[in-house]
Design an enzyme around this catalytic site. Structure first.
Site, PDB file in Angstrom:
ATOM      1  N   HIS A 190       1.962   4.552   6.815  1.00 41.82           N
ATOM      2  CA  HIS A 190       1.719   5.073   5.671  1.00 41.82           C
ATOM      3  C   HIS A 190       2.150   6.651   5.470  1.00 41.82           C
ATOM      4  O   HIS A 190       1.283   7.425   6.497  1.00 41.82           O
ATOM      5  CB  HIS A 190       0.154   5.039   5.134  1.00 41.82           C
ATOM      6  CG  HIS A 190      -0.305   3.656   5.098  1.00 41.82           C
ATOM      7  ND1 HIS A 190      -0.868   2.851   6.249  1.00 41.82           N
ATOM      8  CD2 HIS A 190      -0.212   2.770   4.202  1.00 41.82           C
ATOM      9  CE1 HIS A 190      -0.983   1.637   5.820  1.00 41.82           C
ATOM     10  NE2 HIS A 190      -0.933   1.646   4.640  1.00 41.82           N
ATOM     11  N   ASP A 203      -0.499   6.312  11.848  1.00 42.98           N
ATOM     12  CA  ASP A 203      -0.617   4.960  11.995  1.00 42.98           C
ATOM     13  C   ASP A 203       1.072   4.384  11.930  1.00 42.98           C
ATOM     14  O   ASP A 203       1.474   3.051  12.032  1.00 42.98           O
ATOM     15  CB  ASP A 203      -1.312   4.192  10.903  1.00 42.98           C
ATOM     16  CG  ASP A 203      -0.824   4.264   9.596  1.00 42.98           C
ATOM     17  OD1 ASP A 203       0.253   4.995   9.450  1.00 42.98           O
ATOM     18  OD2 ASP A 203      -1.486   3.596   8.761  1.00 42.98           O
ATOM     19  N   SER A 259       0.789  -1.368  -0.043  1.00 47.79           N
ATOM     20  CA  SER A 259      -0.087  -0.075   0.117  1.00 47.79           C
ATOM     21  C   SER A 259       0.835   1.387  -0.161  1.00 47.79           C
ATOM     22  O   SER A 259       0.493   2.319  -0.581  1.00 47.79           O
ATOM     23  CB  SER A 259      -0.918  -0.085   1.251  1.00 47.79           C
ATOM     24  OG  SER A 259      -0.164  -0.125   2.440  1.00 47.79           O
TER      25      SER A 259
END
Lengths: 215, 215, 215, 215, 215, 215, 215, 215
Positions: B191, B188, B15
């Site tokens: 990211h 987090d 991601s």
């Protein structure tokens, strides 16, 4: 590097600056997806120790007239140390097909000068960016009007001792390798794609003494 | 500068690489909004004459296992000249609270090695980026697992003569100025926000010999 | 007026023709909002007694390659009496910045010729429309490629006795009064606004002998 | 051709005119998808040298009562050179099944007359379009009411020397070839489809001396 | 009252019957918002002791051709005790402006007859409803075609001993008090509003011996 | 039949009446999908000659308190000939588990009485409908409270000579054939499905002398 | 506490269990918003050292028939240590108004028994929860059917040595303080609100030896 | 158990409390999906006889400054018997990287104290919950700031005789079994998942004398 510890840099302009920024003003993750966010990301990644704050108050569709109307709330009240302005495309755009174009350029210069005189004393530094067209044919009617804008911006930068960013020159420099319209999102020759915005960001950073090694 | 005229650079991963790229693969305006698009914008703006093509096939949530499953369609079939891989966060993430963690790191190394051996001969160059955690406490359980991943990636880069990008080191270098979690979108610690992605992009570009003046 | 009682006219092409038409093909209210629907509206309002049926199978993004792939379902199976083709913009667009451009124009001509030879015998009449650029500078790189396309289309029209619609000439005719880019939706110089589409519709109708009084 | 260089033409009315136009008023791409945009497209494509500006302030559902209420903002303040009005369908529609119908037609005439007298002196020219029903049976209750409206509009046009557009006559002229209800979007006999709007646009253009060759 | 304890009544047809029913078939709350749900509500409220089950398999846009294609799944497999059919509007609608209309009515009759013969033996009772137009002018082109349909339906009802529901007669009966087009949703003279559907429901219920007191 | 030519019937209440009606008030196609629209459809289909106008101003969630607050705009200003009120469910609902319930019923009665006295003189007729619970166990706590409401409504109907509609009795009459909760949409025993609303509509119509044959 | 270190608990059933869980099965944040997620949250918060994994495969609308059809994929393939089943509401719901109800309860028992015999040998423990109705009147038709289900579930629990959770008893225990219907979302007496789900969760946890102090 | 019959408990704070609650305040099904709804569900399920009312006025993003601004409408006007406050995360969050942090903690304490003094006299009881970070490393910059907040909250609880809920201690107690970041939704170490919220709810309930058996 001209910017210093804890300086606030305010970037304003039209849709090329706006790029979906947050309201009432963009900061950090809300700077939109154009050159303003690239400038911020490069300043923070390369000069983390300076803690420079970047704000964006570009508004899509603006001419100098609309900028003047929101000057208090969108520029002066934010008390920037550094201010960057790039405006003019919409002033020109609306003149296409109108005989009163030249007169309008005078209005453009007068309004811009008035704003500069109003803000200059309160700034550490002023940055003036020319508008541009992603078109290498200098005889094109729109490009020609843009170039006249650029001449005005350059003159004002010299008069008021501002940092001058010649965006059209930056694009012309890559025109032998890239068909310029291709650098615009949707081929409209005005709104850059990611690479086009990086051309703007790089020209901007070079003008303020940015150094890739962060020195 | 290691990349040459008309080279195709394929960037893949999880991601952190994906960032909303187009399907089946991202290119130009479809590279997502992470380091892949920043790398492309900087390469195109600074080295327009090279006409480097950048592709992105990162997929959110991927471990080495999923990467292996889509290896043919998402990597080999695209016939890149250069390939960059950054993977491992999800391999580690899922191990939190499981006793079989170390064994898993072995699986991680084995799978990655197998993929490298499969593709290396067809490439002009391979680029291996470590995973990272936006956390400066090396005793943190997750950071510690990430560091072990990093050691594996470094070992593989040496064995297979790949360009090595130490992303954790790049983040650690700014940790004295920036509380690292702040560089992550939504805090987090995984990211990155725009500035965090620029730290990755800069580390990547430095490793391949990029020069801000385009020389 | 070349079209006759109960004739079916099929118009096909790329996004300039598509304009949001219905699938699998557009008819009546589903012709999209471009020149195809204007042609239909003018034919029905001015020649109601002819009951001419107009179909639209334009597909956004198409080159001659994609048109060839959907030739059976989107053209032949619909058994038109008259067929109009306008294609080439995307063939050219993708060549920008590639050295193999000229070779591509040959491919363009060959593919178009093959399609014409395949369908011509079953038609009452064939209409070939040139692609165009909303740009009056003939030295512009993209305009120049478009003009080369136009030369090919004209040659094919003569060879196969087709009705020839010179769309670029129609736009050039208004260029002294209108800055051409202004006729494109979003200023991309490719996709016309309503007035631009009417320039196309009028050139088309003039070529088939349309008369405003319906005679 | 009655319109001249740089003239502004304001078109107003009810939903038949509105057709999804922009607010506060439609212009260029924001004229909606009805006869107003067709008139503009034809004027611009055929008479580019006249630079005629077309505005649309039709509002869905309006009777003469609502038009009167928004007269200042939607008509007078826009200072048109030419003004076109088509209204009455909703005045009539609401009378179906009410005994006070005739009285209402008087109100319709009085209100329309008042508006005309108010604006006429400031115009270069006034254009009055009759309402209509897409129904050829003159004994139909609604058609009959519409025809009475038409008589009023014609009388007013003569009294005030306005350009008269007999839309019902234009539709009746195609009724032998087309079942009229078929020209209405959704078969409601009121809202035209694209071809029906072109019947209106053509009747309008013919009345102002439009010539397909642009002379 | 012809329906008995636990009977299943299947109602099928085109969009007038469909009215947004559930798929694969409507029942209880999924009968759509037309006459089918009104019939069910009245049967359940007035004859609760009969526990009659009502199903709806109307499909918008259907002609007898499409009904024939889905006959197995949408009619026979549901094993109704009673079946009601109202179809024909779309058969007729599509003929407007075509010379082969009469021939089509023959096709309509033949297809309907074939379906009736196929299902009749398995039913407790068959109900045939005529199509209609909300138009009192019997010379109207569409009304006239509808009336021809109605003659066919009546003939079939007599031949096969079906319950006959003359919907056109039911509407004609209120035409002296209501301008019929007003009973159609959006004035298209085909799709009834709530009151128009109740005219259909009442005609249906009267034909099967429904009694408001539930006796 | 108590209602006469051109009478206006206003129906108000809570969510059972509202059912998605238009704002500011529902009429014709905007009456929602509950008993109000069924009453209108039956009145119009069966008594077309009376041209009765039906309005709906029910508001979901209302108690007598909210009804009182909107009394001027939602009832009096609409100047109905006939007024129907069904309210109380939410007054009761909110009392569940509160010791002051009985006191609240007094408040309910007082507020309702005050509204009746205010409007009665200006009406041709008043219709009072009891609230109900789709529950046949009279010892159920909520049913018991509803029944107490019903006693109050009956008393008021007698005192003020209103048409009385005993909705609970209408539901109890079908309870031997239908498990009542099944008549509620989502089994909440309050909001009826289509058949449940028809039970209400039929009780209402019976009370005002409606006759299925329209006499 | 009956569950042990690393045990997997699978909870299955109908909509009361489903509550918007993830597909193909719910875990951690994807358990839906009913008792399954409350059970998980309480187990993890109070017994963190046990690392119990909870899965949810409830499916809205299911009877034992549908559960049987998805038994392999939704139960056996997930290889749970503990399995909890709560089903029956929809089996009963569909019988309302049908004479064959008792026969159906036999089918219910037989299907449930078959599933239990199939899975029991592979489990550490089986948990059987009764269905319930949020209704304290034992003579209510639906409650009575639910109680018969409960008797069957209790019998099976005894036969197969399962943990027995009497959910109806848990609700009856609070019925003197809370009107039970009030505990259902939308008052349908079936789907609990948050507090109602906690009554279920608590009954479940008490049955497996849960202790608030985590001992 | 400190709460008594019919007591109203108001819970306020920032996004951790908010969790999607209704506006203007949450109650019953509108308490959001965090610890507030879990507390309510457990209180209602375990102590149904107390009829405790729980309200939630948490607002995402709030610091003590915003809480102060909405104090009248969101706290005082609701006249709670018990009030619970958990705030501070955003006060701290915004200080990261600012030298004036300590000074800010003083502002935090002063504002909180002022609010407590204002409301305390009107309450049956006050509950103060510390903010927390889902991080076990006490040297982490953010955790350290949170702990300083916690010291202040504890001091205020002692001074004003409030119930003290040490949320950080509750999380630290499970840290040996669970990597704390894993308890946060999206791993941001601030917003708990369902299990994390249950840790908060349990700490809260233990502090007010809640007993699982409802005694």
């Amino acid at each position: 590097m001209k910017l210093q510890l804890n300086d606030t840099l305010l970037i304003t302009g039209d849709s090329i600056t706006d790029c979906g920024r947050d309201r009432p003003f963009g900061e950090s993750g809300g700077l939109g997806n154009g050159y303003a966010s690239q400038v911020f990301a490069l300043l923070k990644a390369v000069y983390p120790q300076l803690h420079i704050r970047v704000l964006n108050t570009g508004v899509g569709g603006d001419t100098t007239l609309e900028l003047e109307e929101r000057w208090e709330t969108d520029v002066k009240n934010l008390k920037p140390d550094w201010l960057s302005i790039m405006i003019g495309t919409n002033d020109v755009w609306r003149q296409i097909g109108k005989p009163e174009a030249e007169q309008s350029l005078t209005a453009y210069e007068n309004r811009l000068r008035k704003l500069i005189e109003d803000i200059k004393p309160s700034l550490k530094g002023l940055i003036l960016m020319t508008p541009y067209l992603l078109e290498s044919n200098k005889n094109d009617r729109m490009r020609s009007l843009m170039d006249q804008c650029g001449v005005i911006v350059k003159k004002l930068a010299e008069e008021y001792d501002a940092v001058f960013v010649d965006t059209q020159a930056a694009f012309d420099a890559v025109a032998s390798d890239i068909y310029l319209a291709e650098l615009s999102f949707n081929w409209d020759r005005v709104h850059p794609d990611g690479a086009g915005h990086m051309v703007l960001a790089r020209a901007f950073l070079n003008a303020i003494g940015f150094n890739w090694e962060g020195k």
